[in-house]
Design a protein around this motif. Structure first.
Motif, short mmCIF file in Angstrom:
data_model
loop_
_atom_site.label_atom_id
_atom_site.label_comp_id
_atom_site.label_asym_id
_atom_site.label_seq_id
_atom_site.Cartn_x
_atom_site.Cartn_y
_atom_site.Cartn_z
N ARG A 290 89.70 -23.50 23.51
CA ARG A 290 89.33 -22.86 22.25
C ARG A 290 89.14 -23.89 21.14
O ARG A 290 88.26 -23.76 20.28
CB ARG A 290 90.41 -21.85 21.84
CG ARG A 290 90.64 -20.72 22.83
CD ARG A 290 89.36 -19.99 23.15
NE ARG A 290 88.81 -19.32 21.97
CZ ARG A 290 87.61 -18.78 21.91
NH1 ARG A 290 86.81 -18.86 22.96
NH2 ARG A 290 87.21 -18.19 20.81
N LYS A 291 89.98 -24.94 21.18
CA LYS A 291 89.85 -25.99 20.16
C LYS A 291 88.53 -26.74 20.34
O LYS A 291 87.81 -27.04 19.36
CB LYS A 291 91.02 -26.95 20.28
CG LYS A 291 91.07 -27.99 19.17
CD LYS A 291 92.34 -28.84 19.28
CE LYS A 291 92.39 -29.89 18.16
NZ LYS A 291 93.59 -30.74 18.28
N ALA A 292 88.17 -27.04 21.60
CA ALA A 292 86.90 -27.72 21.87
C ALA A 292 85.73 -26.83 21.45
O ALA A 292 84.75 -27.30 20.85
CB ALA A 292 86.80 -28.08 23.35
N ASP A 293 85.84 -25.54 21.78
CA ASP A 293 84.78 -24.61 21.37
C ASP A 293 84.65 -24.58 19.86
O ASP A 293 83.53 -24.54 19.30
CB ASP A 293 85.07 -23.21 21.90
CG ASP A 293 84.97 -23.14 23.42
OD1 ASP A 293 84.35 -24.04 24.01
OD2 ASP A 293 85.53 -22.17 24.01
N ILE A 298 81.71 -26.32 14.96
CA ILE A 298 81.69 -27.04 13.68
C ILE A 298 80.55 -28.07 13.68
O ILE A 298 79.78 -28.21 12.72
CB ILE A 298 83.04 -27.71 13.42
CG1 ILE A 298 84.11 -26.63 13.13
CG2 ILE A 298 82.95 -28.69 12.25
CD1 ILE A 298 85.51 -27.18 13.04
N LYS A 299 80.46 -28.83 14.80
CA LYS A 299 79.41 -29.85 14.90
C LYS A 299 78.04 -29.20 14.83
O LYS A 299 77.12 -29.71 14.15
CB LYS A 299 79.57 -30.62 16.21
CG LYS A 299 80.86 -31.43 16.30
CD LYS A 299 80.93 -32.54 15.24
CE LYS A 299 82.19 -33.38 15.42
NZ LYS A 299 82.27 -34.43 14.37
N GLN A 300 77.92 -28.08 15.58
CA GLN A 300 76.63 -27.40 15.56
C GLN A 300 76.29 -26.89 14.16
O GLN A 300 75.15 -26.97 13.70
CB GLN A 300 76.64 -26.24 16.55
CG GLN A 300 76.67 -26.67 17.99
CD GLN A 300 76.78 -25.50 18.96
OE1 GLN A 300 77.00 -24.37 18.52
NE2 GLN A 300 76.62 -25.78 20.26
N SER A 301 77.27 -26.39 13.47
CA SER A 301 77.04 -25.90 12.11
C SER A 301 76.66 -27.03 11.18
O SER A 301 75.77 -26.90 10.32
CB SER A 301 78.30 -25.18 11.60
OG SER A 301 78.59 -24.08 12.41
#
Length: 389
Positions: A290-293, A298-301
């Motif tokens: 869940r943390k990686a997701d 965040i990176k995608q945003s």
């Protein structure tokens, strides 16, 4: 006149006395009373129908005209015939017990009690067949003595001290006496044989026989006691062995159960630790996933925000941004502006003056888009301007 008053004064007492006298004379000469424990038999001695009235008269007052009626009263309760020694007025015992001679030629005297009663409704027949008075009592006693000689005379010396034999003879006695007295209009209630007395010679013989029998019984009892003692000791030994075996089996069972319980407890604890570690690992893995997701989102945003920023700068939005930067850098405190030439409230005109233009030379950005661009410019570089789903 004075004599008339005296006569009237004594009329009532004289009448009462006359009535009492007539009542007493009537009771004496015209009626008879039968008591609650009696039954009466009436005999007509003068008249058209003479003889015994075929009827028993119960308790109460009945007609008894002198010279016409004759009455006989009988005891209607249960009566007792006792054949036993009785003290006489002369100071010695009067022998009334039944004399018996046994089958083995021994003289025995028996104390006997007979309970009997005149049959209900047959007192007049008793009067007719037996006669007046207590003749029926003599018949009951004679029959009792006769049957005692026949029934008890069958006994031998061994039967004389046997209680069971006495009870059996008493039952036979009652049956025979009842059969004898049925024609005599008497019911036998019960017969009791109280005591049998023997002559001294027979008593000594019976005593010796009884002692011999008791000695025999005692010896048998001692032998049986010894035998039972041996059996008891064997049972005690067997019981002790069984008890020890049961105790040993119990202790072994407890040890086995204790070991099995300990083993089961260790297994359950191991399974619980394994389950705990497994669930903890699964939880950590889920947490990392869940943390990686979340980091990926965040990176995608951030990338999407940067892309949108670049698109905004490369188009008409770049001009707007430059204009906003120019407007932000203007120090209105040092600039004199004529409100006649410039309308500060006209957004399109102000944007054109700051360098924003389109094909027609007019700004075509609505207020909402303008505010969004301004907010984006106010964001520090490297922050996410988009929304994370």
């Amino acid at each position: 006149m004075h004599i008339g008053k005296i006569t009237a004064k004594y009329i009532i007492p004289i009448g009462i006395v006359a009535f009492i006298a007539a009542f007493v004379i009537g009771i004496k000469f015209f009626v008879i009373k039968v008591g609650v424990d009696q039954v009466g038999v009436r005999t007509i001695i003068w008249g058209v129908k003479r003889g015994i009235v075929q009827k028993d008269y119960g308790p109460g007052w009945h007609r008894a005209v002198t010279a016409i009626d004759q009455w006989d009263l009988y005891d209607s309760t249960v009566q007792t015939l006792e054949l036993a020694k009785e003290p006489s007025r002369l100071g010695h015992d009067e022998r009334k017990e039944a004399a018996i001679r046994t089958a083995d030629d021994y003289d025995v005297s028996a104390d006997i009690i007979v309970k009997y009663q005149i049959k209900r409704g047959e007192a007049w027949q008793l009067r007719q067949d037996i006669g007046v008075g207590e003749r029926y009592k003599i018949i009951v006693e004679n029959e009792t003595r006769d049957i005692a000689r026949s029934v008890l005379g069958k006994m031998v010396e061994r039967d004389l001290y046997n209680p069971e034999e006495k009870r059996k003879r008493a039952a036979e006695f009652k049956i025979q006496l009842t059969e004898r007295l049925v024609p005599r209009h008497v019911d036998i209630i019960d017969v009791l044989i109280l005591e049998l007395r023997f002559d001294p010679q027979l008593e000594r013989k019976i005593k010796n026989i009884k002692l011999a029998e008791l000695d025999n019984v005692l010896n048998k009892s001692k032998a049986l006691a010894a035998e039972q003692r041996g059996i008891t000791q064997t049972i005690d030994a067997d019981t002790e062995a069984i008890a020890q075996k049961i105790t040993g089996d119990k202790e072994r069972s407890i040890t086995v159960l204790d070991a099995e319980t300990t083993k089961k407890t260790i297994e359950l604890l191991a399974e619980a630790d394994k389950y705990l570690i497994q669930k903890k690992a699964e939880g950590d893995l889920y947490k990392q996933q869940r943390k990686a997701d979340g980091n990926l989102l965040i990176k995608q945003s951030q990338a999407e925000g940067e892309r949108l920023r670049r698109e905004a700068i490369s188009g008409m939005g770049g001009d707007i941004i430059v204009a906003l930067e120019a407007a932000r850098n203007v120090n209105l405190a040092d600039v004199n502006i004529s409100s006649l030439d410039i309308n500060l409230l006209d957004v399109d005109d102000m944007a054109t003056r700051l360098g924003v233009s389109d094909i027609k030379g007019k700004l075509r950005v609505d207020t909402k888009t303008f505010k969004q661009i301004q907010e984006m410019l106010n964001q520090p570089r490297g922050t996410d301007t988009g929304k994370t789903k």
